[in-house]
Design a protein around this motif. Structure first.
Motif, mmCIF file in Angstrom:
data_model
loop_
_atom_site.group_PDB
_atom_site.id
_atom_site.type_symbol
_atom_site.label_atom_id
_atom_site.label_comp_id
_atom_site.label_asym_id
_atom_site.label_seq_id
_atom_site.Cartn_x
_atom_site.Cartn_y
_atom_site.Cartn_z
ATOM 1 N N ALA A 163 37.057 39.156 39.929
ATOM 2 C CA ALA A 163 36.760 39.911 38.708
ATOM 3 C C ALA A 163 35.999 41.195 39.027
ATOM 4 O O ALA A 163 36.245 42.250 38.428
ATOM 5 C CB ALA A 163 35.956 39.036 37.744
ATOM 6 N N LEU A 164 35.060 41.118 39.980
ATOM 7 C CA LEU A 164 34.309 42.304 40.374
ATOM 8 C C LEU A 164 35.217 43.331 41.055
ATOM 9 O O LEU A 164 35.113 44.540 40.804
ATOM 10 C CB LEU A 164 33.165 41.910 41.310
ATOM 11 N N LEU A 165 36.119 42.870 41.929
ATOM 12 C CA LEU A 165 37.020 43.780 42.625
ATOM 13 C C LEU A 165 37.915 44.542 41.660
ATOM 14 O O LEU A 165 38.271 45.706 41.907
ATOM 15 C CB LEU A 165 37.879 43.003 43.629
ATOM 16 N N LYS A 166 38.289 43.921 40.560
ATOM 17 C CA LYS A 166 39.166 44.572 39.584
ATOM 18 C C LYS A 166 38.497 45.771 38.918
ATOM 19 O O LYS A 166 39.172 46.685 38.437
ATOM 20 C CB LYS A 166 39.622 43.561 38.530
ATOM 21 N N THR A 167 37.173 45.755 38.867
ATOM 22 C CA THR A 167 36.451 46.867 38.225
ATOM 23 C C THR A 167 35.743 47.765 39.240
ATOM 24 O O THR A 167 35.212 48.818 38.864
ATOM 25 C CB THR A 167 35.405 46.321 37.237
ATOM 26 N N ALA A 168 35.728 47.342 40.511
ATOM 27 C CA ALA A 168 34.956 48.072 41.519
ATOM 28 C C ALA A 168 35.486 49.478 41.757
ATOM 29 O O ALA A 168 34.704 50.428 41.932
ATOM 30 C CB ALA A 168 34.951 47.284 42.832
ATOM 31 N N GLY A 169 36.799 49.671 41.766
ATOM 32 C CA GLY A 169 37.378 50.976 42.048
ATOM 33 C C GLY A 169 36.905 52.037 41.072
ATOM 34 O O GLY A 169 36.482 53.131 41.481
ATOM 35 N N ALA A 170 36.947 51.720 39.796
ATOM 36 C CA ALA A 170 36.523 52.682 38.773
ATOM 37 C C ALA A 170 35.035 52.978 38.896
ATOM 38 O O ALA A 170 34.601 54.135 38.754
ATOM 39 C CB ALA A 170 36.844 52.141 37.379
ATOM 40 N N ALA A 171 34.225 51.960 39.186
ATOM 41 C CA ALA A 171 32.782 52.154 39.315
ATOM 42 C C ALA A 171 32.454 53.040 40.513
ATOM 43 O O ALA A 171 31.569 53.908 40.441
ATOM 44 C CB ALA A 171 32.084 50.809 39.448
ATOM 45 N N LEU A 172 33.161 52.860 41.603
ATOM 46 C CA LEU A 172 32.907 53.668 42.792
ATOM 47 C C LEU A 172 33.319 55.123 42.581
ATOM 48 O O LEU A 172 32.676 56.045 43.098
ATOM 49 C CB LEU A 172 33.653 53.087 43.995
ATOM 50 N N ARG A 173 34.363 55.338 41.816
ATOM 51 C CA ARG A 173 34.775 56.706 41.532
ATOM 52 C C ARG A 173 33.748 57.429 40.669
ATOM 53 O O ARG A 173 33.564 58.646 40.804
ATOM 54 C CB ARG A 173 36.150 56.715 40.856
ATOM 55 N N ARG A 174 33.082 56.676 39.790
ATOM 56 C CA ARG A 174 32.040 57.290 38.956
ATOM 57 C C ARG A 174 30.790 57.585 39.776
ATOM 58 O O ARG A 174 30.023 58.491 39.459
ATOM 59 C CB ARG A 174 31.698 56.373 37.784
ATOM 60 N N GLY A 175 30.557 56.797 40.839
ATOM 61 C CA GLY A 175 29.432 57.028 41.727
ATOM 62 C C GLY A 175 28.101 56.678 41.110
ATOM 63 O O GLY A 175 28.008 56.009 40.075
ATOM 64 N N GLY A 176 27.009 57.137 41.712
ATOM 65 C CA GLY A 176 25.673 56.925 41.182
ATOM 66 C C GLY A 176 25.205 55.491 41.306
ATOM 67 O O GLY A 176 25.653 54.722 42.167
ATOM 68 N N ASP A 177 24.279 55.131 40.412
ATOM 69 C CA ASP A 177 23.683 53.796 40.438
ATOM 70 C C ASP A 177 24.704 52.694 40.235
ATOM 71 O O ASP A 177 24.581 51.595 40.793
ATOM 72 C CB ASP A 177 22.594 53.694 39.362
ATOM 73 N N GLN A 178 25.714 52.969 39.413
ATOM 74 C CA GLN A 178 26.722 51.952 39.131
ATOM 75 C C GLN A 178 27.494 51.596 40.402
ATOM 76 O O GLN A 178 27.781 50.431 40.669
ATOM 77 C CB GLN A 178 27.689 52.443 38.060
ATOM 78 N N GLU B 251 26.378 51.903 43.520
ATOM 79 C CA GLU B 251 25.469 51.163 44.394
ATOM 80 C C GLU B 251 25.332 49.712 43.955
ATOM 81 O O GLU B 251 25.269 48.804 44.777
ATOM 82 C CB GLU B 251 24.097 51.849 44.405
ATOM 83 N N SER B 252 25.281 49.496 42.643
ATOM 84 C CA SER B 252 25.157 48.134 42.116
ATOM 85 C C SER B 252 26.389 47.295 42.462
ATOM 86 O O SER B 252 26.274 46.125 42.837
ATOM 87 C CB SER B 252 24.955 48.177 40.599
ATOM 88 N N VAL B 253 27.564 47.900 42.337
ATOM 89 C CA VAL B 253 28.794 47.189 42.645
ATOM 90 C C VAL B 253 28.832 46.785 44.122
ATOM 91 O O VAL B 253 29.157 45.644 44.466
ATOM 92 C CB VAL B 253 30.025 48.052 42.298
ATOM 93 N N LEU B 254 28.486 47.716 44.995
ATOM 94 C CA LEU B 254 28.518 47.426 46.422
ATOM 95 C C LEU B 254 27.491 46.358 46.798
ATOM 96 O O LEU B 254 27.763 45.480 47.625
ATOM 97 C CB LEU B 254 28.270 48.702 47.220
ATOM 98 N N SER B 255 26.313 46.432 46.180
ATOM 99 C CA SER B 255 25.276 45.438 46.456
ATOM 100 C C SER B 255 25.725 44.043 46.001
ATOM 101 O O SER B 255 25.538 43.048 46.711
ATOM 102 C CB SER B 255 23.978 45.832 45.760
#
Length: 420
Positions: A163-178, A180-184
């Motif tokens: 479930a996290l991987l499905k949303t990780a791409g969009a979060a990484l493209r936005r960058g910032g704290d979001q 970092e949170s996804v990667l952590s």
């Protein structure tokens, strides 16, 4: 080991049924769709906490009912335990042993050991890897019940990580704290997936190593003129794991391999939104001579391999010190005469043999015992399974009665009560 009592409530097509069973052979006869297989399915569920026909529990609950219930009393070396399983249409299952509730349903694993032969077994050879993974996990659950807990925990972590991987791409493209949170968070899930995946893989590897010689010997006895058969574990994490002997001593090594592979494929996983490494991607390789059985085996060879996997399962469970009950679900209709007779000979000394058949003539004449006829009744447009006959068949003597003569209530174990 044998099942002495089986009671069903709102399980599949059975609103209510009670059977008193004995060691030896019991044959359930009835037309397709009348509910014979449901009886064997209920016992297989007690042994493995899963159905051999469907991947979810919802179809096990009779239409219109809130929950299904299976109660089975198992006798093993004079010790008697009663398992009570409640399968709700929604929510978590509940279990009790000798009427005492248990915290985790999987605590009932190991009480009943069973091997089920079914027409679906051909998919073990010709089907997808998921069929073969299921086969391994069912055996692991019976031989090492504690390992079933690791598999359940792994599946939970896998769902959450996916479930996290499905949303990780969009979060990484936005960058910032979001980002970092996804990667952590992904680092945390990677650690858990590697740990639990290592436990599942180590258990599977150990089982495959134990099972392999039984498979080779069983296949040679079924098809002596065919190419030699063998099985090997194939891990999505690479050959380093495939070569491992498995077992608890190898968990740390396997964990490190899986963890390293997760790092290597992280970008691909984020791009695709799915987990690419772990035991959910592994397979059991079935080989005949120098070729894979899938795609190269004839129909007869495929059936021989499928049978050898089940016969090997019986041998492995026996080698562990417990005689499993053996269940044959309409399998004789799928086999030629030679394989029918071979299977009949192999199962002749089972503590308890349960058979279903749509046509009684499909069963070899050497198999004798109790025959229960299953039918259906309909009321207000609702069909339900019923018992319509109960007799002894064959020409062996049971007590002072000759099989084929009308049996007394004592000889039938008071028969069965159904649809009260």
């Amino acid at each position: 080991m044998f099942v002495r009592q089986l009671a069903l409530h709102d399980f599949r097509s059975w609103p209510h049924a009670e059977f008193t069973l004995t060691p030896g052979t019991t044959i359930f006869v009835g037309r397709n769709g009348f509910g014979k297989t449901n009886l064997l399915e209920s016992l297989f569920y007690v042994a493995t906490l899963r159905s051999h026909r469907v991947s979810s529990d919802a179809p096990l609950v009779r239409s219109g009912a809130d929950a299904a219930r299976i109660t089975a009393t198992v006798e093993n070396d004079g010790r008697e335990l009663t398992v009570d399983l409640t399968i709700p249409s929604q929510g978590a299952n509940k279990a009790a042993i000798n009427t005492r509730p248990v915290r985790r349903t999987r605590e009932v694993l190991g009480i009943l050991r069973a091997v089920l032969f079914a027409p679906e077994d051909l998919s073990l050879v010709r089907g997808d890897p998921g069929e073969r993974r299921r086969f391994i996990d069912e055996l692991v659950a019976q031989l090492r019940p504690m390992a079933a807990g690791a598999k359940a925990d792994y599946d939970r972590v896998l769902r959450q990580r996916t479930a996290l991987l499905k949303t990780a791409g969009a979060a990484l493209r936005r960058g910032g704290d979001q980002a970092e949170s996804v990667l952590s968070t992904l680092d945390v899930w990677d650690s858990q997936l590697a740990e639990l995946g290592a436990q599942v893989t180590a258990s599977r590897l150990a089982l495959v190593r134990q099972l392999a010689p039984f498979v080779s010997d069983s296949y040679a006895s079924i098809a002596p003129h065919s190419r030699p058969a063998f099985i090997e574990y194939r891990s999505a994490a690479g050959e380093e794991i495939d070569k491992s002997p498995g077992g608890d001593d190898e968990i740390d090594v396997i964990r490190e391999v899986i963890a390293a592979r997760l790092i290597e494929v992280r970008s691909k996983e984020i791009d695709r939104g799915m987990c690419l490494v772990g035991p959910h991607r592994d397979d059991l390789f079935l080989g005949l001579g120098d070729e894979p059985a899938k795609g190269f085996a004839s129909h007869g060879e495929s059936w021989s391999f499928a049978l050898s996997l089940r016969l090997a399962s019986v041998g492995l469970l026996r080698d562990d010190g417990v005689e499993p009950i053996i269940m044959l679900d309409d399998v004789f209709a799928e086999l030629d005469v030679a394989r029918r007779n071979m299977l009949a000979e192999f199962t002749a000394d089972a503590d308890q043999l349960l058979i279903t058949a749509a046509v009684a003539d499909d069963i070899p004449e050497s198999i004798v015992g109790r025959r229960i006829s299953v039918g259906v009744s309909e009321q207000d447009g609702v069909r339900k399974s019923v018992v319509i006959g109960d007799e002894r068949i064959g020409d062996k003597k049971i007590g002072d009665k000759k099989m084929g003569e009308p049996a007394t209530d004592e000889a039938l174990g008071q028969g069965s009560q159904h649809n009260a």
